[in-house]
Design an enzyme around this catalytic site. Structure first.
Site, PDB file in Angstrom:
ATOM      1  N   LYS A 272       0.862  -1.193   0.000  1.00 34.99           N
ATOM      2  CA  LYS A 272       0.000   0.000   0.000  1.00 34.99           C
ATOM      3  C   LYS A 272       0.890   1.231   0.000  1.00 34.99           C
ATOM      4  O   LYS A 272       1.690   1.420   0.902  1.00 34.99           O
ATOM      5  CB  LYS A 272      -0.904   0.003   1.238  1.00 34.99           C
ATOM      6  CG  LYS A 272      -1.672   1.328   1.447  1.00 34.99           C
ATOM      7  CD  LYS A 272      -2.612   1.303   2.652  1.00 34.99           C
ATOM      8  CE  LYS A 272      -3.219   2.682   2.904  1.00 34.99           C
ATOM      9  NZ  LYS A 272      -4.126   2.706   4.089  1.00 34.99           N
ATOM     10  N   ASP A 277      -2.473  10.279   3.301  1.00 36.52           N
ATOM     11  CA  ASP A 277      -3.868   9.895   3.494  1.00 36.52           C
ATOM     12  C   ASP A 277      -4.593  10.960   4.307  1.00 36.52           C
ATOM     13  O   ASP A 277      -4.541  10.964   5.535  1.00 36.52           O
ATOM     14  CB  ASP A 277      -3.956   8.534   4.204  1.00 36.52           C
ATOM     15  CG  ASP A 277      -5.399   8.068   4.354  1.00 36.52           C
ATOM     16  OD1 ASP A 277      -6.293   8.682   3.729  1.00 36.52           O
ATOM     17  OD2 ASP A 277      -5.616   7.084   5.096  1.00 36.52           O
ATOM     18  N   LYS A 284     -10.194  13.113   7.424  1.00 39.56           N
ATOM     19  CA  LYS A 284      -9.830  12.768   8.802  1.00 39.56           C
ATOM     20  C   LYS A 284      -9.895  14.030   9.664  1.00 39.56           C
ATOM     21  O   LYS A 284      -9.546  15.112   9.201  1.00 39.56           O
ATOM     22  CB  LYS A 284      -8.397  12.222   8.851  1.00 39.56           C
ATOM     23  CG  LYS A 284      -8.222  10.820   8.294  1.00 39.56           C
ATOM     24  CD  LYS A 284      -6.774  10.373   8.397  1.00 39.56           C
ATOM     25  CE  LYS A 284      -6.553   9.039   7.714  1.00 39.56           C
ATOM     26  NZ  LYS A 284      -7.189   7.913   8.415  1.00 39.56           N
ATOM     27  N   ASP A 295       1.624   6.478   5.278  1.00 41.19           N
ATOM     28  CA  ASP A 295       0.656   5.524   4.743  1.00 41.19           C
ATOM     29  C   ASP A 295       1.164   4.796   3.488  1.00 41.19           C
ATOM     30  O   ASP A 295       0.450   4.020   2.872  1.00 41.19           O
ATOM     31  CB  ASP A 295      -0.670   6.244   4.459  1.00 41.19           C
ATOM     32  CG  ASP A 295      -1.879   5.351   4.702  1.00 41.19           C
ATOM     33  OD1 ASP A 295      -1.743   4.346   5.420  1.00 41.19           O
ATOM     34  OD2 ASP A 295      -2.948   5.669   4.154  1.00 41.19           O
ATOM     35  N   ARG A 358      -7.537  -0.428   0.817  1.00 41.83           N
ATOM     36  CA  ARG A 358      -8.051  -1.686   0.265  1.00 41.83           C
ATOM     37  C   ARG A 358      -8.403  -1.536  -1.218  1.00 41.83           C
ATOM     38  O   ARG A 358      -8.382  -2.509  -1.956  1.00 41.83           O
ATOM     39  CB  ARG A 358      -9.254  -2.160   1.104  1.00 41.83           C
ATOM     40  CG  ARG A 358     -10.443  -1.248   1.096  1.00 41.83           C
ATOM     41  CD  ARG A 358     -11.429  -1.530   2.239  1.00 41.83           C
ATOM     42  NE  ARG A 358     -10.921  -1.050   3.533  1.00 41.83           N
ATOM     43  CZ  ARG A 358     -11.546  -1.204   4.676  1.00 41.83           C
ATOM     44  NH1 ARG A 358     -12.712  -1.851   4.717  1.00 41.83           N
ATOM     45  NH2 ARG A 358     -11.027  -0.738   5.795  1.00 41.83           N
TER      46      ARG A 358
HETATM   47  N1  BES Z   1      -4.243   4.760   6.715  1.00 42.70           N
HETATM   48  C1  BES Z   1      -5.377   4.496   7.517  1.00 42.70           C
HETATM   49  C2  BES Z   1      -5.085   3.505   8.656  1.00 42.70           C
HETATM   50  C3  BES Z   1      -4.082   3.935   9.701  1.00 42.70           C
HETATM   51  C4  BES Z   1      -4.506   4.351  10.945  1.00 42.70           C
HETATM   52  C5  BES Z   1      -2.719   3.825   9.468  1.00 42.70           C
HETATM   53  C6  BES Z   1      -3.581   4.697  11.913  1.00 42.70           C
HETATM   54  C7  BES Z   1      -1.801   4.180  10.434  1.00 42.70           C
HETATM   55  C8  BES Z   1      -2.224   4.607  11.659  1.00 42.70           C
HETATM   56  C9  BES Z   1      -6.491   3.905   6.652  1.00 42.70           C
HETATM   57  O1  BES Z   1      -6.520   4.323   5.336  1.00 42.70           O
HETATM   58  C10 BES Z   1      -7.791   4.316   7.252  1.00 42.70           C
HETATM   59  O2  BES Z   1      -8.065   5.487   7.268  1.00 42.70           O
HETATM   60  N2  BES Z   1      -8.571   3.332   7.713  1.00 42.70           N
HETATM   61  C11 BES Z   1      -9.828   3.589   8.300  1.00 42.70           C
HETATM   62  C12 BES Z   1     -10.807   2.603   7.728  1.00 42.70           C
HETATM   63  C13 BES Z   1     -12.239   2.887   8.057  1.00 42.70           C
HETATM   64  C14 BES Z   1     -12.696   4.167   7.384  1.00 42.70           C
HETATM   65  C15 BES Z   1     -13.079   1.709   7.602  1.00 42.70           C
HETATM   66  C16 BES Z   1      -9.691   3.378   9.801  1.00 42.70           C
HETATM   67  O3  BES Z   1      -8.969   2.499  10.228  1.00 42.70           O
HETATM   68  O4  BES Z   1     -10.299   4.163  10.536  1.00 42.70           O
HETATM   69 ZN    ZN Z   2      -4.739   4.893   4.536  1.00 40.69          ZN
HETATM   70 MN    MN Z   3      -7.568   6.136   5.063  1.00 37.58          MN
END
Ligand code: BES
Ligand code: ZN
Ligand code: MN
Length: 510
Positions: A272, A277, A284, A295, A358
Site C-alpha cells: 500500500k 492519506d 480525517k 501511509d 483496500r
Molecule cells: N491509513 C489508515 C489507517 C491507519 C490508521 C494507518 C492509523 C496508520 C495509523 C487507513 O486508510 C484508514 O483510514 N482506515 C480507516 C478505515 C475505516 C474508514 C473503515 C480506519 O482504520 O479508521
Molecule cells: Zn490509509
Molecule cells: Mn484512510
C-alpha cells in the site's frame, strides 16, 4: 551509510571513540557478557562491580559509560544492557543482541568510530549484532541544517555513528562474511525505506516514489515498469484511479521485479503506497492527519525487500507491486456513494473514502494474481482497528491459508518482528453488501481490521496462496526510540519479507 567490518584487533589497541561491551542481569548483580573478557581483565576483572557502583544493572536499554582502562587507545567503555543473563548452557537470543547493538549505536550518535565487543557464538550472532548496530545508526536529517545543529550543544540532531569494528567474529570465515554482507545490504535498504516513509508528502508523491524505484532498478539490475494515469485508465484500474482522483499528483502502479531465473519459486509482494492519506472527502479530523505521510510504509517495505533480494541474489523470483496514490479531497475526488469498476471487473461502492488502502491494494492484488505466483503477500498500514487490537509494535497477519499464516508468523519471530495471526471470519463478509455494487468498501465497525482483510481476499486470484500484513501499528513510531527502532518510519515488515524470500529460496516453505 555507516561502515562496518569484522576485526580481529585487540580492544586495547583500537583507535576508536568507544569500546562497546555487554552486561547482563545476573543473580547477584550485573555480569560482563562474553566477548569483553580482555576489557574486563584490563579492569582487573572488576568491570562488573565498577558498573554496579555507577548504578548499572544489565537491564535492557541501559547504557553506562566508564573511562577506558589505562593503556587503551579508546577513551571510553560503553556498557549496554542485554537483559537477563541466559540460563546455563544457553546463549543470548539473536534479537537481544540486535536490540542491544542498536541501543549502543544510538548512544554513540555523533561519534566517528566504535568497536563492538558483544557476545558472538556463531556467524548468526555476528549478523544480528551487525544488523542491530546498522539499524540503530540511523537519523533522518535531510530537512535539518546539520551544520547549524552541530554547533548547538542543546540540539539532539547528531549524525549517526560513522564506523563500526565488530570484534569476536571470524573475518575470513565464509559464513561470517555472508552474514555481514547480508546485514549491510539489508540495513541499507531498510534505512532507505525509513527515509522514504519520513520524507514529507509534498516531496514524495506517487510520481516521485516511482522515480526512486526506477533509479534503484537501474542501479541493481531490476526490471521496473511504471503505469501512469493514462496507462491505468487504459488498463481499467478503477481502484487506484478512484483513490488518486482527488489529488493534483496522479497515481501510479509500479512493478519492480527481481528474477532469479525460470523454474524458481515466485513470490509477489504488494505494498500500500498512499503517499498521503487525508481521508479524502471523508476527511480525517485534526489529530489524525499529521503522521499520514507514513501511509506508504507498506510499499516502502515491499520496495526495500525486492531490492535486498536482488542484492543478495536470492534463489527465488520476487515481484514487487507498489500501489501509489495520494488520497485528497477536491472537486475531482471520489465521493462517498461513488461506484468504482475495479481492475478485476468487480464493482465497489465507496461508502467511506478513508477506506482507500483496500481499493488500491485490490487492483494490485488482482493484477499480481494474473502471473499465478506461488504466494502473494500484501503489506499495508491498513486499519486503525489493527492498532487498537495489537498496539503499536505488533502487526497482524491474515491469510487464506492457515499454514502460510503460521509460516509468516514464525519467520517474523525469527527476525525479531512482533506479529500475531488474526482470523478472517466469513460472517463479516455480509456486512460489506452493497445495494448498488458487488461489494462496499466498508463493513461492520467491530473487527474493522478483519473486514479490511476480507475485502482484499475477494480480489485474490483463484487458488493463490495469500497473506495480508496490517502494519498500521508498527510502521511509524510516534514515541521515543528503542532498541534498533528510531522515531518515525521504522521499516516494519522489511526483514520479515526478506527472510520469507530466503526461506522460500532454501525450499523451507511449501
Ligand atoms: N491509513 C489508515 C489507517 C491507519 C490508521 C494507518 C492509523 C496508520 C495509523 C487507513 O486508510 C484508514 O483510514 N482506515 C480507516 C478505515 C475505516 C474508514 C473503515 C480506519 O482504520 O479508521
Ligand atoms: Zn490509509
Ligand atoms: Mn484512510
Amino acid at each position: 551509510m555507516t561502515a562496518l567490518t569484522l576485526s580481529t584487533a585487540a580492544a586495547a589497541g583500537l583507535r576508536a571513540d568507544a569500546i562497546v561491551v555487554g552486561i547482563a542481569k545476573g543473580a547477584a548483580g550485573p555480569v560482563v557478557a562474553p566477548g569483553a573478557e580482555a576489557v574486563d581483565k584490563a579492569y582487573d576483572g572488576k568491570l562488573a562491580s565498577v558498573l554496579e557502583t555507577l548504578g548499572a544493572t544489565g537491564a535492557e536499554g541501559e547504557v553506562t559509560k566508564v573511562p577506558a582502562p589505562s593503556g587503551f587507545k579508546a577513551p571510553v567503555v560503553l556498557a549496554v544492557g542485554l537483559g537477563s543473563e541466559p540460563e546455563k548452557d544457553e546463549i543470548y537470543e539473536a534479537d537481544a543482541l540486535r536490540r542491544a547493538a542498536g541501543v549502543a549505536s544510538r548512544a554513540l550518535s555523533g561519534s566517528k568510530k566504535a568497536a563492538f565487543a558483544l557476545p558472538v557464538e556463531d556467524a548468526e550472532d555476528a549478523g544480528a549484532i551487525a544488523e542491530g548496530a546498522l539499524l540503530g545508526a540511523y537519523s533522518f536529517d535531510a530537512y535539518k541544517d546539520m551544520a547549524a545543529k552541530g554547533s548547538d550543544p542543546k540540539s539532539d540532531a547528531k549524525a549517526p555513528l560513522a564506523e563500526i569494528a565488530l570484534l569476536g567474529g571470524k573475518p575470513r570465515d565464509k559464513a561470517f562474511k555472508a552474514e555481514i554482507e547480508r546485514a549491510l545490504a539489508l540495513a541499507e535498504e531498510l534505512n532507505r525505506a525509513r527515509d522514504l516513509i519520513n520524507t514529507p508528502p509534498n516531496d514524495l508523491n506517487p510520481e516521485a516514489f516511482a522515480a526512486v524505484a526506477t533509479a534503484a532498478g537501474k542501479e541493481h539490475g531490476l526490471k521496473v515498469q511504471v503505469l501512469d494515469v493514462k496507462a491505468l485508465e487504459k488498463g481499467g484500474y478503477g481502484g487506484i484511479l478512484g483513490v488518486g482522483a482527488g489529488s493534483a499528483a496522479g497515481p501510479r502502479l509500479v512493478k519492480i521485479s527481481y528474477s532469479a531465473g525460470r523454474g524458481k519459486k515466485h513470490l509477489a509482494y504488494v505494498g500500500k503506497g498512499i503517499t498521503y492519506d487525508s481521508g479524502g472527502i471523508s476527511l480525517k479530523p485534526a489529530g489524525h492527519n499529521e503522521t499520514m505521510k507514513c501511509d506508504m510504509a507498506g510499499a516502502a517495505a515491499v520496495f526495500a525487500a525486492v531490492v535486498t533480494a536482488a542484492r543478495l541474489k536470492l534463489d527465488v523470483n520476487v515481484t514487487g507491486w507498489l500501489a501509489l496514490a495520494e488520497n485528497m479531497p477536491s472537486g475531482s475526488a471520489t465521493r462517498p456513494g461513488d461506484v468504482l469498476r475495479m481492475y478485476s471487473g468487480k464493482t465497489v461502492e465507496v461508502l467511506n473514502t478513508d477506506a482507500e488502502g483496500r481499493l488500491v491494494l485490490a487492483d494490485a492484488i488482482a493484477k499480481a494474481s494474473e502471473e499465478t505466483p506461488d504466494a502473494i503477500v500484501d503489506v499495508a498500514t491498513l486499519t486503525g482497528a489493527m492498532v487498537l487490537a495489537l498496539g503499536n509494535r505488533t502487526f497482524g497477519i491474515m491469510a487464506n491459508d492457515e499454514a502460510f499464516r503460521t509460516s509468516i508468523h514464525e519467520v517474523a519471530e525469527e527476525v525479531g518482528e512482533p506479529s500475531w495471526p488474526m482470523p478472517l471470519p466469513a460472517h463479516l463478509v455480509k456486512g460489506m453488501d452493497s445495494p448498488t455494487a458487488d461489494i462496499a468498501n466498508m463493513g461492520e465497525r467491530m473487527g474493522g481490521g478483519l473486514v479490511a482483510g476480507l475485502f482484499l481476499k475477494e480480489f485474490v486470484g483463484e487458488g493463490i496462496t495469500w497473506a495480508h500484513l496490517d502494519i498500521a501499528g508498527p510502521a511509524f513510531n510516534e514515541g521515543g526510540p528503542f532498541g534498533y527502532t528510531p522515531k518515525g518510519g521504522t521499516g516494519s515488515a522489511v526483514r520479515t519479507l526478506v527472510r520469507l524470500a530466503e526461506r522460500t529460496a532454501a525450499g523451507d516453505l511449501g
